[in-house]
Design a protein around this motif. Structure first.
Motif, mmCIF file in Angstrom:
data_model
loop_
_atom_site.group_PDB
_atom_site.id
_atom_site.type_symbol
_atom_site.label_atom_id
_atom_site.label_comp_id
_atom_site.label_asym_id
_atom_site.label_seq_id
_atom_site.Cartn_x
_atom_site.Cartn_y
_atom_site.Cartn_z
ATOM 1 N N VAL A 178 0.729 -1.180 0.025
ATOM 2 C CA VAL A 178 0.061 0.205 -0.173
ATOM 3 C C VAL A 178 0.816 1.162 0.048
ATOM 4 C CG1 VAL A 178 -1.464 1.274 1.218
ATOM 5 C CG2 VAL A 178 -2.039 -1.232 1.092
ATOM 6 N N PRO A 179 1.897 1.483 0.875
ATOM 7 C CA PRO A 179 2.466 2.498 0.681
ATOM 8 C C PRO A 179 3.491 2.880 -0.530
ATOM 9 C CG PRO A 179 3.139 1.568 2.847
ATOM 10 C CD PRO A 179 2.205 0.611 1.883
ATOM 11 N N ILE A 197 0.918 4.079 -3.038
ATOM 12 C CA ILE A 197 0.823 5.802 -2.859
ATOM 13 C C ILE A 197 1.794 6.320 -3.453
ATOM 14 C CG2 ILE A 197 0.200 7.345 -0.906
ATOM 15 C CD1 ILE A 197 -0.858 5.344 0.723
ATOM 16 N N LEU A 257 -5.633 10.893 -2.729
ATOM 17 C CA LEU A 257 -4.993 9.708 -1.889
ATOM 18 C C LEU A 257 -6.196 9.216 -0.797
ATOM 19 C CD1 LEU A 257 -1.564 11.319 -1.280
ATOM 20 C CD2 LEU A 257 -2.121 9.322 -2.617
ATOM 21 N N MET A 285 -6.249 5.156 -0.114
ATOM 22 C CA MET A 285 -5.879 4.781 1.492
ATOM 23 C C MET A 285 -6.982 4.173 2.046
ATOM 24 S SD MET A 285 -3.494 8.252 2.657
ATOM 25 C CE MET A 285 -3.117 7.290 4.101
ATOM 26 N N GLY A 336 -6.645 0.768 0.998
ATOM 27 C CA GLY A 336 -5.765 0.014 1.711
ATOM 28 C C GLY A 336 -6.139 -0.315 2.979
ATOM 29 N N TRP A 358 -4.059 -2.947 5.594
ATOM 30 C CA TRP A 358 -3.235 -2.081 5.913
ATOM 31 C C TRP A 358 -3.382 -1.153 6.839
ATOM 32 C CZ3 TRP A 358 -3.222 3.691 4.632
ATOM 33 C CH2 TRP A 358 -1.997 4.340 5.002
ATOM 34 N N ILE A 372 -1.736 2.438 9.949
ATOM 35 C CA ILE A 372 -0.435 3.256 10.146
ATOM 36 C C ILE A 372 -0.070 2.878 11.329
ATOM 37 C CG2 ILE A 372 0.152 5.569 10.326
ATOM 38 C CD1 ILE A 372 -1.767 6.380 8.137
ATOM 39 N N PHE A 422 3.021 11.976 4.823
ATOM 40 C CA PHE A 422 2.044 12.692 3.939
ATOM 41 C C PHE A 422 3.042 13.569 3.380
ATOM 42 C CE2 PHE A 422 -1.096 10.812 6.533
ATOM 43 C CZ PHE A 422 -1.787 9.999 5.638
ATOM 44 N N PHE A 476 5.316 5.119 8.228
ATOM 45 C CA PHE A 476 4.182 4.529 8.495
ATOM 46 C C PHE A 476 4.451 3.301 9.533
ATOM 47 C CE2 PHE A 476 1.820 6.261 4.570
ATOM 48 C CZ PHE A 476 1.410 7.382 5.084
#
Length: 265
Positions: A65-66, A69, A122, A126, A129, A134, A136, A147, A221
């Protein structure tokens, strides 16, 4: 060389920014396409390739996921190129040049408009995600730093696209070159770790700016540790991500403004 006051650049840039935002509002299909494609790729890689790319001690989707992004942030090259080439070859920028306005305001307005739409875009990526599992894992300050890095890198990527779009010979040429930028995240650690790549390919991937940004975002993250035996930008990802972004801005911003000022000459 005439020095343009910052207030004039901000005033004119705000006007150009408003034009681009209205343009997006009147062409929602483009916005939908650019926002849904990353989600489609995220689902495809996460569920189709996820089992084949299982990583020991880590959840692949948390790793993916990161990276996705950051790959979306890198797409600023493509969107910046398309928009600049379209305005350039359809005479829009020629009309801007005849107006009493700051020359740097036109590309600045385009870049800021892209940055704002990216920040909004985004959110659904997210959310998908999060639905995939996912999370953080880092603290709030680290998350804000991630970010900020994403938006800085998107801003730099957009300026690369603006420069290439202004230098393109036609809209078709910009479209073909923009399609080729799809390969850039594939030559990085956005989707898979680089430690299993052949030596020369691993070096190329780890010196790709996308790799430094992706590693920095994962670290901030709290999704994956920083590789200790990687190339310097990946082993020091936050410094590498900031450094790459500033270098790209330092090179592309003045060249893009100069290219816009000169027009087709």
């Amino acid at each position: 060389m005439e020095v343009v006051p910052l207030s004039a650049i901000l005033y004119d840039g705000t006007a150009v920014l408003g034009r681009h935002l209205r343009r997006i509002r009147h062409a929602p299909a483009i916005l939908v396409m650019t926002q849904t494609m990353p989600i489609v790729f995220l689902l495809f890689f996460g569920y189709v390739f996820g089992s084949a790319l299982a990583m020991p001690g880590a959840d692949y989707r948390a790793y993916l996921v990161p990276g996705m992004i950051v790959a979306t942030a890198a797409n600023g090259i493509m969107t910046g190129m398309f928009t600049a080439a379209q305005d350039s070859h359809r005479g829009v920028m020629d009309r801007f040049r005849t107006m009493p306005m700051s020359r740097s305001a036109v590309p600045v307005g385009q870049a800021v408009a892209d940055l704002l739409t990216t920040a909004v875009g985004l959110v659904p990526l997210m959310l998908v995600g999060l639905a995939m599992g996912w999370r953080i894992e880092g603290g709030p300050l680290q998350a804000l730093g991630a970010f900020a890095l994403l938006l800085l890198f998107r801003f730099a990527s957009t300026w690369i696209g603006i420069l290439l779009g202004l230098a393109s010979q036609s809209e078709e040429a910009a479209g073909q070159l923009g399609g080729a930028t799809f390969m850039l995240p594939l030559l990085s650690n956005a989707y898979i770790p680089t430690d299993g790549l052949p030596g020369w390919l691993r070096t190329v991937a780890e010196w790709n700016p996308i790799s430094a940004v992706a590693t920095a975002v994962r670290d901030l993250f709290g999704n994956a540790p920083v590789p200790a035996d990687a190339a310097w930008p990946v082993a020091h990802p936050v410094a590498g991500a900031i450094g790459w972004s500033l270098v790209l801005l330092g090179v592309c911003v003045p060249l893009a403004v100069r290219r816009y000022t000169r027009g087709g000459r």
